[in-house]
Design a protein around this motif. Structure first.
Motif, PDB file in Angstrom:
ATOM      1  N   ASN A 257      -1.558  -3.529   9.408  1.00 55.85           N
ATOM      2  CA  ASN A 257      -1.541  -2.889  10.583  1.00 55.85           C
ATOM      3  C   ASN A 257      -0.639  -1.575  10.696  1.00 55.85           C
ATOM      4  OD1 ASN A 257      -3.353  -4.623  12.297  1.00 55.85           O
ATOM      5  ND2 ASN A 257      -1.682  -6.193  12.051  1.00 55.85           N
ATOM      6  N   LEU A 258      -0.311  -1.062   9.323  1.00 56.46           N
ATOM      7  CA  LEU A 258       0.440   0.309   9.135  1.00 56.46           C
ATOM      8  C   LEU A 258      -0.203   1.243  10.002  1.00 56.46           C
ATOM      9  CD1 LEU A 258       1.548  -0.173   5.448  1.00 56.46           C
ATOM     10  CD2 LEU A 258       2.799  -0.743   7.516  1.00 56.46           C
ATOM     11  N   ILE A 259       0.905   2.059  10.460  1.00 55.21           N
ATOM     12  CA  ILE A 259       0.417   3.299  10.996  1.00 55.21           C
ATOM     13  C   ILE A 259       1.414   4.391  10.440  1.00 55.21           C
ATOM     14  CG2 ILE A 259       0.704   4.790  13.207  1.00 55.21           C
ATOM     15  CD1 ILE A 259       0.300   2.429  14.707  1.00 55.21           C
ATOM     16  N   ASN A 260       2.703   4.213   9.899  1.00 53.73           N
ATOM     17  CA  ASN A 260       3.366   5.147   9.236  1.00 53.73           C
ATOM     18  C   ASN A 260       3.744   4.508   7.943  1.00 53.73           C
ATOM     19  OD1 ASN A 260       3.243   7.043  11.543  1.00 53.73           O
ATOM     20  ND2 ASN A 260       4.809   5.653  12.374  1.00 53.73           N
ATOM     21  N   ALA A 261       3.440   4.986   6.726  1.00 63.37           N
ATOM     22  CA  ALA A 261       3.770   4.386   5.518  1.00 63.37           C
ATOM     23  C   ALA A 261       4.654   5.433   4.527  1.00 63.37           C
ATOM     24  CB  ALA A 261       2.421   3.760   4.872  1.00 63.37           C
ATOM     25  N   THR A 262       5.846   4.831   4.037  1.00 60.63           N
ATOM     26  CA  THR A 262       6.605   5.948   3.125  1.00 60.63           C
ATOM     27  C   THR A 262       6.616   5.099   1.853  1.00 60.63           C
ATOM     28  OG1 THR A 262       7.490   7.022   5.144  1.00 60.63           O
ATOM     29  CG2 THR A 262       8.587   7.329   2.917  1.00 60.63           C
ATOM     30  N   ALA A 285      -1.484   6.928  10.236  1.00 66.75           N
ATOM     31  CA  ALA A 285      -1.530   8.322  10.781  1.00 66.75           C
ATOM     32  C   ALA A 285      -0.633   9.095   9.886  1.00 66.75           C
ATOM     33  CB  ALA A 285      -0.880   8.262  12.140  1.00 66.75           C
ATOM     34  N   ASN A 286       0.540   8.629   9.209  1.00 64.24           N
ATOM     35  CA  ASN A 286       1.499   9.395   8.283  1.00 64.24           C
ATOM     36  C   ASN A 286       1.585   8.584   7.095  1.00 64.24           C
ATOM     37  OD1 ASN A 286       2.489  11.386  10.751  1.00 64.24           O
ATOM     38  ND2 ASN A 286       2.665   9.259  11.535  1.00 64.24           N
ATOM     39  N   LEU A 287       1.354   9.325   5.907  1.00 63.05           N
ATOM     40  CA  LEU A 287       1.127   8.717   4.622  1.00 63.05           C
ATOM     41  C   LEU A 287       2.086   9.795   3.826  1.00 63.05           C
ATOM     42  CD1 LEU A 287       0.496   6.589   2.774  1.00 63.05           C
ATOM     43  CD2 LEU A 287      -1.847   7.777   2.407  1.00 63.05           C
ATOM     44  N   ASN A 288       3.086   9.063   3.444  1.00 67.99           N
ATOM     45  CA  ASN A 288       4.127  10.021   2.367  1.00 67.99           C
ATOM     46  C   ASN A 288       3.983   9.223   0.957  1.00 67.99           C
ATOM     47  OD1 ASN A 288       6.074  11.368   1.124  1.00 67.99           O
ATOM     48  ND2 ASN A 288       7.803  10.657   2.356  1.00 67.99           N
ATOM     49  N   LEU A 289       3.117   9.926  -0.052  1.00 64.97           N
ATOM     50  CA  LEU A 289       3.082   9.558  -1.315  1.00 64.97           C
ATOM     51  C   LEU A 289       3.982  10.275  -2.220  1.00 64.97           C
ATOM     52  CD1 LEU A 289      -0.641   8.824  -1.135  1.00 64.97           C
ATOM     53  CD2 LEU A 289       0.988   7.323  -0.771  1.00 64.97           C
ATOM     54  N   THR A 290       4.890  11.044  -1.956  1.00 71.31           N
ATOM     55  CA  THR A 290       5.695  11.896  -2.923  1.00 71.31           C
ATOM     56  C   THR A 290       6.195  11.180  -4.265  1.00 71.31           C
ATOM     57  OG1 THR A 290       6.542  13.207  -0.896  1.00 71.31           O
ATOM     58  CG2 THR A 290       7.723  13.478  -2.892  1.00 71.31           C
ATOM     59  N   SER A 291       5.952  12.065  -4.988  1.00 66.99           N
ATOM     60  CA  SER A 291       6.166  11.745  -6.543  1.00 66.99           C
ATOM     61  C   SER A 291       5.727  10.439  -7.023  1.00 66.99           C
ATOM     62  CB  SER A 291       7.904  11.800  -6.579  1.00 66.99           C
ATOM     63  OG  SER A 291       8.500  12.812  -6.233  1.00 66.99           O
ATOM     64  N   ILE A 303      -8.497   7.915   0.669  1.00 67.26           N
ATOM     65  CA  ILE A 303      -7.810   8.074   1.834  1.00 67.26           C
ATOM     66  C   ILE A 303      -8.845   8.731   2.794  1.00 67.26           C
ATOM     67  CG2 ILE A 303      -5.824   9.780   2.836  1.00 67.26           C
ATOM     68  CD1 ILE A 303      -4.366   9.377   0.474  1.00 67.26           C
ATOM     69  N   SER A 304      -9.788   9.886   2.383  1.00 71.45           N
ATOM     70  CA  SER A 304     -10.721  10.382   3.296  1.00 71.45           C
ATOM     71  C   SER A 304     -11.659   9.224   3.760  1.00 71.45           C
ATOM     72  CB  SER A 304     -11.268  11.471   2.284  1.00 71.45           C
ATOM     73  OG  SER A 304     -11.961  10.916   1.520  1.00 71.45           O
ATOM     74  N   GLN A 305     -11.907   8.328   3.146  1.00 75.13           N
ATOM     75  CA  GLN A 305     -12.960   7.250   3.564  1.00 75.13           C
ATOM     76  C   GLN A 305     -12.378   6.364   4.513  1.00 75.13           C
ATOM     77  OE1 GLN A 305     -14.476   5.510  -0.087  1.00 75.13           O
ATOM     78  NE2 GLN A 305     -15.757   7.558  -0.674  1.00 75.13           N
ATOM     79  N   HIS A 306     -11.145   5.941   4.406  1.00 70.04           N
ATOM     80  CA  HIS A 306     -10.617   4.885   5.164  1.00 70.04           C
ATOM     81  C   HIS A 306      -9.499   5.194   6.172  1.00 70.04           C
ATOM     82  CE1 HIS A 306     -12.279   2.917   1.592  1.00 70.04           C
ATOM     83  NE2 HIS A 306     -12.507   1.577   2.448  1.00 70.04           N
ATOM     84  N   CYS A 307      -9.045   6.548   6.295  1.00 66.60           N
ATOM     85  CA  CYS A 307      -7.958   6.828   7.168  1.00 66.60           C
ATOM     86  C   CYS A 307      -8.541   8.160   8.061  1.00 66.60           C
ATOM     87  CB  CYS A 307      -6.746   7.187   6.357  1.00 66.60           C
ATOM     88  SG  CYS A 307      -6.187   6.038   5.301  1.00 66.60           S
ATOM     89  N   PRO A 308      -9.398   7.728   8.765  1.00 62.77           N
ATOM     90  CA  PRO A 308      -9.747   9.028   9.741  1.00 62.77           C
ATOM     91  C   PRO A 308      -8.739   9.295  10.691  1.00 62.77           C
ATOM     92  CG  PRO A 308     -10.976   6.719  10.461  1.00 62.77           C
ATOM     93  CD  PRO A 308     -10.027   6.434   9.291  1.00 62.77           C
ATOM     94  N   GLN A 309      -7.648   8.342  10.867  1.00 62.93           N
ATOM     95  CA  GLN A 309      -6.775   8.610  11.981  1.00 62.93           C
ATOM     96  C   GLN A 309      -5.543   9.614  11.490  1.00 62.93           C
ATOM     97  OE1 GLN A 309      -7.577   8.118  15.202  1.00 62.93           O
ATOM     98  NE2 GLN A 309      -9.356   7.129  14.792  1.00 62.93           N
ATOM     99  N   LEU A 310      -5.640   9.926   9.910  1.00 61.16           N
ATOM    100  CA  LEU A 310      -4.514  10.710   9.388  1.00 61.16           C
ATOM    101  C   LEU A 310      -4.285  12.019  10.088  1.00 61.16           C
ATOM    102  CD1 LEU A 310      -2.925   9.968   6.743  1.00 61.16           C
ATOM    103  CD2 LEU A 310      -4.234  11.491   5.489  1.00 61.16           C
ATOM    104  N   GLU A 311      -3.009  11.889  10.336  1.00 64.33           N
ATOM    105  CA  GLU A 311      -2.413  13.318  10.816  1.00 64.33           C
ATOM    106  C   GLU A 311      -1.294  14.032  10.112  1.00 64.33           C
ATOM    107  OE1 GLU A 311      -0.423  12.365  14.476  1.00 64.33           O
ATOM    108  OE2 GLU A 311      -2.256  11.392  15.380  1.00 64.33           O
ATOM    109  N   SER A 312      -0.725  13.203   8.894  1.00 64.08           N
ATOM    110  CA  SER A 312       0.353  13.808   8.193  1.00 64.08           C
ATOM    111  C   SER A 312       0.161  13.260   6.698  1.00 64.08           C
ATOM    112  CB  SER A 312       1.747  13.536   8.612  1.00 64.08           C
ATOM    113  OG  SER A 312       2.703  14.065   7.688  1.00 64.08           O
TER     114      SER A 312
END
Length: 681
Positions: A257-262, A285-291, A303-312
């Protein structure tokens, strides 16, 4: 006879004679000759016992001895009650001490003993509640108030357990005020605490960046698993403990049930594990995959197929993907507003630029370090592939962009033609970073500065081709000048007082200015002090503490001397004494970063001002000025050189003492040799 027998004791001073007058009427008269000698000894023994036992007890309760009337309402207290024990007791058996009558009310119960011979021992009175019988006659308390000794077998009511009877919702709310590290610690108190500490409602936001180095991998994974269904904000940035694929899989299966994941820095995350996490959380809504090395173009497709609510989305420094993955996400996520793709290859692809243009939802675009980004790609992002051009204004007829923050730093292929495209099409722009674009000149910034009225942050570091004209004629007169807060012109070697002075005068909202390695001089510092003096209110409250309202970076500026630095220090510690005789103190000061040899003095002065010690700050400023002046005089050649150098050394020692010790400072001061070496450095 019954009335006489009701008395409980007889005082020694009022003891009746062996033949009582009342006793003469009912019993035969006994002469002294018939009385055996041992009977007299028994009477003397009894009188002695009564004298010992009665008097101290009467003294303890504060009453007079019962000498007035031995037959009053209350009998006198006594420790021994006498009774007849046979024919040898004589008058005591038929007189006052009859064994057939109990003691009067209010007197302690006594055990009546008979006497067979003089050797018989007398038993002492057994007192049940001595403290109660010795009290004076008063009104008694109710039985439910009097604290009595619990009887054997009596069940006392247990105390009220406030914590156990509290509703669970309130207990969870109390635990919600604790930080994750504190929750883990107090979970050892009891099983009840353990149950509530790992309640999922307390772990809706799991941020392990504060304690991940102090918790074992098993415990960290256990917390995430137990709270997984409730976690909405997951931050495991740098958590090396769960990089093992088995632990990562456990975490992924638990969090759905994640909304923000870093996941920044989790370089050993497997591709399958990362893809499972994205598939299981369609509300991201917010996904940080840096490095992350596991991020590829396939990851972007998932991500494009399963995260239609993505904002960041942040995929900066992901080396195994390129701009085509960004294009997939941009086209499939209509709510995407924040895209950060620093140092991603392939941004010279016009299809990617056209996808960014078509969405027109991005408010933040970070392309720092994208070395392949060129003028055509940037113009396509702003104007489109083949826009219609207005013949009157010679500008494309396209809707303005919604960009508020644009970072194009270190995009070395950009020139004036590409950056000019931003003019008139980014009216909402608040932050622009062009540092490292070494090919840019004044022509690139003129249309941008004229059409961005909300600009507050401008970074132009290392643009060696900029001149003073772009600052004095364009930035100082731009509509954004009153709102500009941050300006960076470091390493712009052609900029000096001519261009910076108008900026300091017009941009009255400045909070930080980086001007290192430029040609500015003392005039800029003096003008900065005057600008802060004019905009900052003063206070008459002595206990108030000022704050740093403007930060200046002026190190490695050859035109800056100690005179300009002293101007800043002097104003920071200025106490004004107006005609009303009420001194006023500054509420806003300037934080200065200057040459290495002067920085220690500046920092000491700033610390004293911030804690309100203006006298010590002013004393340090004066001694430092004397020292600098003596050093300059010592460097001059001619007569008196030796005398000037001696004065310079003395001034240096005084300044070192003031810089280290200060007013009321405790502790050992720095050695003289160290002070000398630091000043030389």
């Amino acid at each position: 006879m019954a009335h006489i027998a009701s008395t409980s004791s007889i005082e020694t001073s009022e003891l009746p004679s062996p033949i009582d007058p009342i006793e003469e009427e009912d019993s035969p008269v006994t002469t002294p000759l018939d009385d055996p000698p041992k009977e007299k000894r028994r009477q003397r023994l009894l009188r002695g016992i009564q004298r010992i036992s009665s008097s101290p007890s009467l003294a303890q309760i504060g009453r007079a001895r019962s000498s007035s009337s031995p037959y009053g309402n209350r009998g006198s207290l006594s420790c021994v009650s006498l009774a007849a024990a046979g024919p040898s007791s004589g008058q005591y058996a038929s007189g006052n001490f009859s064994s057939g009558h109990p003691s009067v009310p209010g007197s302690p119960n006594a055990e009546c003993l008979g006497f067979e011979a003089i050797e018989t021992r007398l038993a002492t009175r057994r007192v049940v509640y001595a403290s109660t019988t010795c009290l004076p006659t008063t009104a008694s308390l109710p039985a439910d108030i009097v604290a009595t000794k619990p009887r054997s077998g009596t069940i006392r009511k247990p105390p009220y357990d406030f914590w156990v009877n509290m509703p669970d919702e309130i207990r969870v709310h109390i635990f919600s005020y604790l930080r994750p590290k504190e929750l883990v610690r107090i979970s050892r108190v009891s099983k009840d605490f353990y149950k509530f500490c790992f309640d999922g409602q307390l772990w809706t936001r799991f941020d392990a960046t504060e304690f991940y180095t102090q918790i074992p991998a098993e415990s960290l994974a256990k917390i995430i698993v137990s709270a997984g269904p409730f976690v909405k904000d997951l931050n495991i940035r740098g958590c090396l403990q769960i990089e093992h694929y088995k632990r990562a899989e456990v975490v992924v299966k638990a969090c759905k049930n994640l909304i923000n994941a870093t996941l920044e820095g989790c370089r050993n995350f497997q591709k399958s594990t990362l893809h499972s996490l994205i598939r299981n959380n369609d509300k991201l809504a917010n996904l940080n995959l840096t490095s992350m090395s596991a991020v590829t173009n396939t990851t972007c497709k998932i991500i494009s197929q399963h995260c239609p609510q993505l904002e960041s989305l942040n995929v900066s420094w992901c080396k195994h993907m390129d701009a085509r993955g960004v294009r997939t996400v941009v086209r499939a996520c209509p709510k995407l507003k924040d895209l950060r793709a620093g140092e991603i290859k392939g941004f010279n692809n016009l299809d990617v630029a056209e996808a960014i243009f078509e969405t027109n939802n991005l408010e933040r675009l970070v392309l720092s370090g994208c070395m392949e980004l060129d003028d055509d790609a940037l113009k396509t992002m702003i104007h489109g592939a083949d826009p219609e051009v207005d013949i009157l204004t010679d500008r494309p007829v396209v809707p303005p962009r919604k960009l508020r923050h644009l970072d194009l730093s270190r995009c070395s292929q950009l020139t004036d033609q590409g950056v000019k495209a931003l003019g008139h099409f980014v009216p909402e722009l608040e932050g622009l970073q062009l540092s490292g674009c070494t090919s840019l000149t004044d022509a690139a910034l003129e249309p941008v500065l004229a059409t961005t009225p909300r600009l507050t942050h401008l970074e132009l570091e290392d643009l060696s081709e900029l001149t003073n004209e772009v600052l004095s004629e364009h930035l100082a007169k731009a509509p954004c000048a009153p709102k500009l807060e941050h300006l960076s012109i470091s390493y712009c070697e052609k900029l000096g007082d001519t261009g910076v002075l108008p900026i300091i005068k017009k941009c009255v909202s400045l909070r930080s200015v980086d001007m290192d390695n430029t040609r500015i001089g003392d005039l800029v510092l003096t003008e900065a002090a005057a600008m802060v003096r004019s905009r900052a209110a003063r206070t008459s409250t002595r206990s108030s503490r000022p704050r740093i309202g403007l930060k200046l970076v002026v190190y490695d500026c050859q035109m800056v001397t100690w005179t300009g630095i002293r101007e800043i220090l002097s104003w920071n510690a200025e106490i004004r004494q107006p005609s009303s005789n009420t001194p006023t103190y500054p509420t806003e000061i300037i934080g200065l970063k200057c040459f290495y040899g002067w920085q220690q003095t500046v920092e000491q002065h700033t610390q004293r001002v911030l804690r309100g010690d203006f006298a010590a700050a002013g004393r340090l400023e004066r001694k430092w000025a004397d020292y600098m002046q003596a050093v300059e005089e010592a460097g001059a050649s001619g007569a008196g050189l030796r005398r000037r150098r001696r004065r310079a050394r003395e001034a240096q020692l005084l300044h070192a003492d003031e810089e280290e010790g200060g007013a009321g400072a405790a502790g050992r001061r720095r050695a003289r040799t160290m002070a000398t070496s630091c000043s030389v450095m």
